[in-house]
Design a protein around this motif. Structure first.
Motif, PDB file in Angstrom:
ATOM      1  N   GLY A 347       0.876  -1.298  -0.127  1.00  0.00           N
ATOM      2  CA  GLY A 347      -0.165  -0.047  -0.030  1.00  0.00           C
ATOM      3  C   GLY A 347       1.029   1.077   0.114  1.00  0.00           C
ATOM      4  N   ALA A 348       1.920   1.365  -0.726  1.00  0.00           N
ATOM      5  CA  ALA A 348       2.745   2.414  -0.630  1.00  0.00           C
ATOM      6  C   ALA A 348       2.121   3.534  -1.586  1.00  0.00           C
ATOM      7  CB  ALA A 348       4.158   2.056  -1.641  1.00  0.00           C
ATOM      8  N   VAL A 349       1.250   4.474  -0.816  1.00  0.00           N
ATOM      9  CA  VAL A 349       0.443   5.479  -1.620  1.00  0.00           C
ATOM     10  C   VAL A 349       0.971   6.919  -1.066  1.00  0.00           C
ATOM     11  CG1 VAL A 349      -1.798   6.384  -2.047  1.00  0.00           C
ATOM     12  CG2 VAL A 349      -1.378   4.020  -1.921  1.00  0.00           C
ATOM     13  N   LEU A 350       0.954   6.813   0.423  1.00  0.00           N
ATOM     14  CA  LEU A 350       1.252   8.137   1.001  1.00  0.00           C
ATOM     15  C   LEU A 350       2.552   8.605   0.871  1.00  0.00           C
ATOM     16  CD1 LEU A 350      -1.364   8.078   4.122  1.00  0.00           C
ATOM     17  CD2 LEU A 350      -1.697   9.181   1.878  1.00  0.00           C
ATOM     18  N   PRO A 351       3.004   9.855   0.766  1.00  0.00           N
ATOM     19  CA  PRO A 351       4.461  10.437   0.737  1.00  0.00           C
ATOM     20  C   PRO A 351       5.055  10.184   2.114  1.00  0.00           C
ATOM     21  CG  PRO A 351       2.979  11.691  -0.351  1.00  0.00           C
ATOM     22  CD  PRO A 351       1.988  11.024   0.088  1.00  0.00           C
ATOM     23  N   VAL A 352       6.140   9.927   2.361  1.00  0.00           N
ATOM     24  CA  VAL A 352       6.668  10.056   3.745  1.00  0.00           C
ATOM     25  C   VAL A 352       6.897  11.433   3.919  1.00  0.00           C
ATOM     26  CG1 VAL A 352       8.876   9.240   5.017  1.00  0.00           C
ATOM     27  CG2 VAL A 352       8.371   7.890   2.957  1.00  0.00           C
ATOM     28  N   ARG A 353       6.858  11.598   5.301  1.00  0.00           N
ATOM     29  CA  ARG A 353       6.743  12.986   5.696  1.00  0.00           C
ATOM     30  C   ARG A 353       8.133  13.480   6.266  1.00  0.00           C
ATOM     31  NH1 ARG A 353       2.768  10.401   8.772  1.00  0.00           N
ATOM     32  NH2 ARG A 353       4.051  10.610  10.695  1.00  0.00           N
ATOM     33  N   TYR A 354       8.899  13.796   5.123  1.00  0.00           N
ATOM     34  CA  TYR A 354      10.183  14.286   5.373  1.00  0.00           C
ATOM     35  C   TYR A 354      10.371  15.813   5.589  1.00  0.00           C
ATOM     36  CZ  TYR A 354      12.392   9.819   3.971  1.00  0.00           C
ATOM     37  OH  TYR A 354      12.749   8.387   3.828  1.00  0.00           O
ATOM     38  N   ARG A 355      10.892  16.163   6.357  1.00  0.00           N
ATOM     39  CA  ARG A 355      10.906  17.719   6.634  1.00  0.00           C
ATOM     40  C   ARG A 355      12.083  18.383   5.819  1.00  0.00           C
ATOM     41  NH1 ARG A 355      11.353  18.313  13.377  1.00  0.00           N
ATOM     42  NH2 ARG A 355       9.560  17.211  13.822  1.00  0.00           N
ATOM     43  N   ALA A 356      11.899  19.779   5.376  1.00  0.00           N
ATOM     44  CA  ALA A 356      13.123  20.510   4.685  1.00  0.00           C
ATOM     45  C   ALA A 356      14.475  20.407   5.401  1.00  0.00           C
ATOM     46  CB  ALA A 356      12.557  21.751   4.595  1.00  0.00           C
ATOM     47  N   GLY A 357      15.180  19.856   4.206  1.00  0.00           N
ATOM     48  CA  GLY A 357      16.402  19.642   4.589  1.00  0.00           C
ATOM     49  C   GLY A 357      16.728  18.117   5.137  1.00  0.00           C
ATOM     50  N   HIS A 358      15.978  17.300   4.821  1.00  0.00           N
ATOM     51  CA  HIS A 358      16.328  16.041   5.055  1.00  0.00           C
ATOM     52  C   HIS A 358      17.316  15.543   4.216  1.00  0.00           C
ATOM     53  CE1 HIS A 358      15.608  11.424   5.253  1.00  0.00           C
ATOM     54  NE2 HIS A 358      14.745  11.977   6.464  1.00  0.00           N
ATOM     55  N   PRO A 359      18.273  14.666   4.732  1.00  0.00           N
ATOM     56  CA  PRO A 359      19.239  14.000   3.618  1.00  0.00           C
ATOM     57  C   PRO A 359      18.757  13.480   2.564  1.00  0.00           C
ATOM     58  CG  PRO A 359      19.512  13.502   6.364  1.00  0.00           C
ATOM     59  CD  PRO A 359      18.276  13.985   6.136  1.00  0.00           C
ATOM     60  N   VAL A 364      18.426  14.356  -3.476  1.00  0.00           N
ATOM     61  CA  VAL A 364      17.785  14.568  -4.532  1.00  0.00           C
ATOM     62  C   VAL A 364      18.345  15.812  -5.108  1.00  0.00           C
ATOM     63  CG1 VAL A 364      15.606  15.121  -5.631  1.00  0.00           C
ATOM     64  CG2 VAL A 364      15.870  13.316  -4.038  1.00  0.00           C
ATOM     65  N   ALA A 365      18.406  16.992  -4.386  1.00  0.00           N
ATOM     66  CA  ALA A 365      18.795  18.401  -4.721  1.00  0.00           C
ATOM     67  C   ALA A 365      20.074  18.208  -5.344  1.00  0.00           C
ATOM     68  CB  ALA A 365      18.632  19.227  -3.793  1.00  0.00           C
ATOM     69  N   ARG A 366      20.994  17.428  -4.712  1.00  0.00           N
ATOM     70  CA  ARG A 366      22.553  17.491  -5.439  1.00  0.00           C
ATOM     71  C   ARG A 366      22.756  16.463  -6.068  1.00  0.00           C
ATOM     72  NH1 ARG A 366      25.435  17.177   0.589  1.00  0.00           N
ATOM     73  NH2 ARG A 366      24.434  19.445   1.404  1.00  0.00           N
ATOM     74  N   THR A 367      21.864  15.414  -6.536  1.00  0.00           N
ATOM     75  CA  THR A 367      22.141  14.429  -7.325  1.00  0.00           C
ATOM     76  C   THR A 367      23.315  13.497  -7.178  1.00  0.00           C
ATOM     77  OG1 THR A 367      23.168  15.637  -9.047  1.00  0.00           O
ATOM     78  CG2 THR A 367      20.747  15.696  -9.328  1.00  0.00           C
ATOM     79  N   GLY A 368      23.438  13.192  -5.754  1.00  0.00           N
ATOM     80  CA  GLY A 368      24.524  12.629  -5.091  1.00  0.00           C
ATOM     81  C   GLY A 368      24.280  11.799  -3.968  1.00  0.00           C
ATOM     82  N   ALA A 369      25.173  11.714  -3.203  1.00  0.00           N
ATOM     83  CA  ALA A 369      25.328  11.014  -2.194  1.00  0.00           C
ATOM     84  C   ALA A 369      25.397  11.911  -0.654  1.00  0.00           C
ATOM     85  CB  ALA A 369      26.314   9.990  -1.864  1.00  0.00           C
ATOM     86  N   VAL A 370      24.653  11.930   0.289  1.00  0.00           N
ATOM     87  CA  VAL A 370      24.706  12.519   1.426  1.00  0.00           C
ATOM     88  C   VAL A 370      25.023  11.509   2.850  1.00  0.00           C
ATOM     89  CG1 VAL A 370      23.546  14.185   3.076  1.00  0.00           C
ATOM     90  CG2 VAL A 370      23.364  14.557   0.414  1.00  0.00           C
ATOM     91  N   ARG A 371      26.061  12.151   3.395  1.00  0.00           N
ATOM     92  CA  ARG A 371      26.282  11.312   4.643  1.00  0.00           C
ATOM     93  C   ARG A 371      25.927  11.843   5.994  1.00  0.00           C
ATOM     94  NH1 ARG A 371      32.348  10.620   4.455  1.00  0.00           N
ATOM     95  NH2 ARG A 371      32.233  12.261   2.778  1.00  0.00           N
ATOM     96  N   THR A 372      25.370  11.500   6.851  1.00  0.00           N
ATOM     97  CA  THR A 372      25.131  12.119   8.222  1.00  0.00           C
ATOM     98  C   THR A 372      24.942  11.084   9.303  1.00  0.00           C
ATOM     99  OG1 THR A 372      23.287  13.508   9.330  1.00  0.00           O
ATOM    100  CG2 THR A 372      22.447  11.651   7.882  1.00  0.00           C
ATOM    101  N   SER A 373      25.138  11.678  10.453  1.00  0.00           N
ATOM    102  CA  SER A 373      25.139  10.743  11.738  1.00  0.00           C
ATOM    103  C   SER A 373      24.813  11.741  12.875  1.00  0.00           C
ATOM    104  CB  SER A 373      26.682  10.646  12.060  1.00  0.00           C
ATOM    105  OG  SER A 373      27.175   9.701  11.218  1.00  0.00           O
TER     106      SER A 373
END
Length: 479
Positions: A347-359, A364-373
């Motif tokens: 039932g993958a229908v609803l978007p995930v509630r990612y906040r602005a600035g989420h890795p 997606v914005a950088r079209t690359g990889a983002v690392r975080t801890s």
């Protein structure tokens, strides 16, 4: 080393003769004392004059005079000795005789070699050398060892090894105790330790050898400590580990490709890539795709979820800023401590509630990889006076609990499974279009993602994106 001692008066008559001189030449004190020089008994007649002249010349010269002579033993054999002679003055300051010390040249050379080797090892050896006493406290540290330990040659003397070694001190002290009790190890040992330095903690690997030291003057061996010789092989071991890691990851990608080639469903192929990639790499994996891609993958997705299409092929909500991309989670590995393969989300229908600035959105914005801890818990300053053990343990437990709570909140805010402390988000692109993001997650038992991990994740993401793009194309065709 014992030395043979003898003395001559101003006329060259032997006045003293010790036991070591008797051992070397075989002549007793009764036989030697009273003879004039060595002529006729301890030296060949052809050499007697020169030997006597060089020995007695010490009366008229300052300091010690060093010579080498071939003397005769009582049994007729010859022995090469090295002598050190110096003049003896009488009460009135006039020359009264010569005092002479001598030893066999080979024994003297052995002693000099041992001393020279010891001095060289503690001055400019390319190995670290540390002498440790029976209490496992360093007593001598050479220059190479001081550099390897990031300390001065005298700073570590008399201090426990644990003052500098944060992790691995127990293993090192265990090896030293074993050598004290059982003797030297049969082969060098490789040990990983964490050092406390002015720049912070450093992880190092040392190849170490150990020798037990005993006093040569005691009738029975008395341990004086342990000689610890080591060399830093961290760079070589890291290169070996990196090569082994690359071989393993290459093998996993090869196996994943063969498995994916047998999958009839492209989405099953996409998840199989992640199943193979997770081994030794991460604890969890998530696949989030744009809303329009999700619509193509699921025929019954409602139209209001699919949204508009941006110029790069990524779904965006109408009238929303470019940073408000919507992602739908289509596959993930089990969470909550369970293990298992990466499976599609029902039932993958609803978007995930990612906040602005989420890795994931940053990837997606950088079209690359983002690392975080997750942010590490702040360390308390060291107390000026030692705290009670119970208070220290309580403070440590409180700090660990606060760090766990902070990490749990950090993961929850980012819509990641509990226990996540490290994340790596990599964009999914195929045919010049951004399809979504794949996220790899690690728990507290693993290290943070590094640049080589991001390169590997991008290699996996290329394969996953191709499979998802194929599934999307087939979904449109079937529709």
């Amino acid at each position: 080393m014992d030395a043979a001692l003898c003395a001559f008066d101003a006329d060259g008559v032997v006045t003293h003769w010790n036991r070591e001189a008797e051992r070397i030449l075989g002549w007793s004190a009764d036989e030697a004392v009273g003879r004039t020089g060595f002529a006729g008994w301890a030296v060949r007649a052809a050499d007697a004059g020169e030997v006597q002249e060089r020995l007695m010349a010490a009366m008229d010269r300052p300091g010690r005079q060093v010579h080498e002579f071939a003397l005769l033993r009582k049994d007729g054999g010859r022995v090469l000795v090295r002598t050190q002679s110096s003049g003896v003055r009488g009460p009135d300051g006039t020359p009264a005789g010569v005092y002479c010390a001598f030893s066999e040249v080979h024994a003297q050379i052995d002693l000099e070699r041992a001393i020279a080797l010891s001095e060289a090892m503690f001055d400019d050896a390319s190995w670290g050398v540390v002498l440790v006493d029976v209490d496992l406290r360093p007593t001598v540290v050479n220059a190479h060892a001081a550099r390897a330990l990031s300390t001065g040659r005298t700073t570590l003397l008399g201090r426990p090894l644990g003052d500098l070694i944060v992790q691995g001190a127990d293993e090192l002290e265990g090896a030293l105790q074993h050598v004290l009790a059982e003797g030297a190890l049969s082969a060098p040992a490789e040990m990983w330790v964490t050092l406390r330095t002015a720049e912070g903690e450093r992880r190092r690997c040392w190849r170490s050898g150990f020798v037990r030291l005993a006093s040569p003057l005691a009738e029975e061996p008395v341990p004086l400590g342990v000689g610890w010789l080591f060399r830093d092989i961290t760079a070589a071991k890291q290169a070996e580990q990196e090569a082994s890691r690359l071989r393993f990851r290459g093998t996993q990608l090869h196996r994943a490709s063969r498995t994916a080639a047998e999958c009839e469903d492209p989405m099953e192929a996409a998840t199989s890539y992640l199943d193979f990639a997770l081994a030794g790499f991460a604890d969890h994996a998530l696949i989030d795709v744009s809303a329009d891609i999700s619509a193509d993958l699921s025929a019954d997705l409602s139209a209001d979820i699919s949204g508009g299409m941006s110029g790069d092929g990524f779904a965006r909500s109408s009238g929303s800023p470019a940073s408000a991309e919507r992602l739908v989670r289509v596959a993930e590995t089990p969470s909550g401590g369970a293990s298992g393969p990466c499976l599609p989300v029902a039932g993958a229908v609803l978007p995930v509630r990612y906040r602005a600035g989420h890795p994931a959105l940053q990837a997606v914005a950088r079209t690359g990889a983002v690392r975080t801890s997750a942010a590490a818990a702040p360390r308390s300053a060291p107390p000026s006076a030692p705290a009670p053990a119970s208070a220290s343990a309580s403070a440590s437990a409180s700090a660990e609990g606060a760090a766990r709570d902070a990490a749990a909140v950090w993961a929850s805010e980012r819509q990641w499974p509990p226990g996540t402390v490290h994340a790596l988000c990599t964009v999914l692109r195929s045919r010049g279009r951004t399809l979504g993001v794949v996220t790899f997650l690690r728990g507290a038992s693993r290290l943070a993602f590094e640049r080589p991990d991001a390169v590997y994740a991008e290699s996996v993401a290329v394969r996953v994106a191709s499979a998802i793009d194929l599934a999307r194309a087939l979904g449109r065709h079937q529709a």
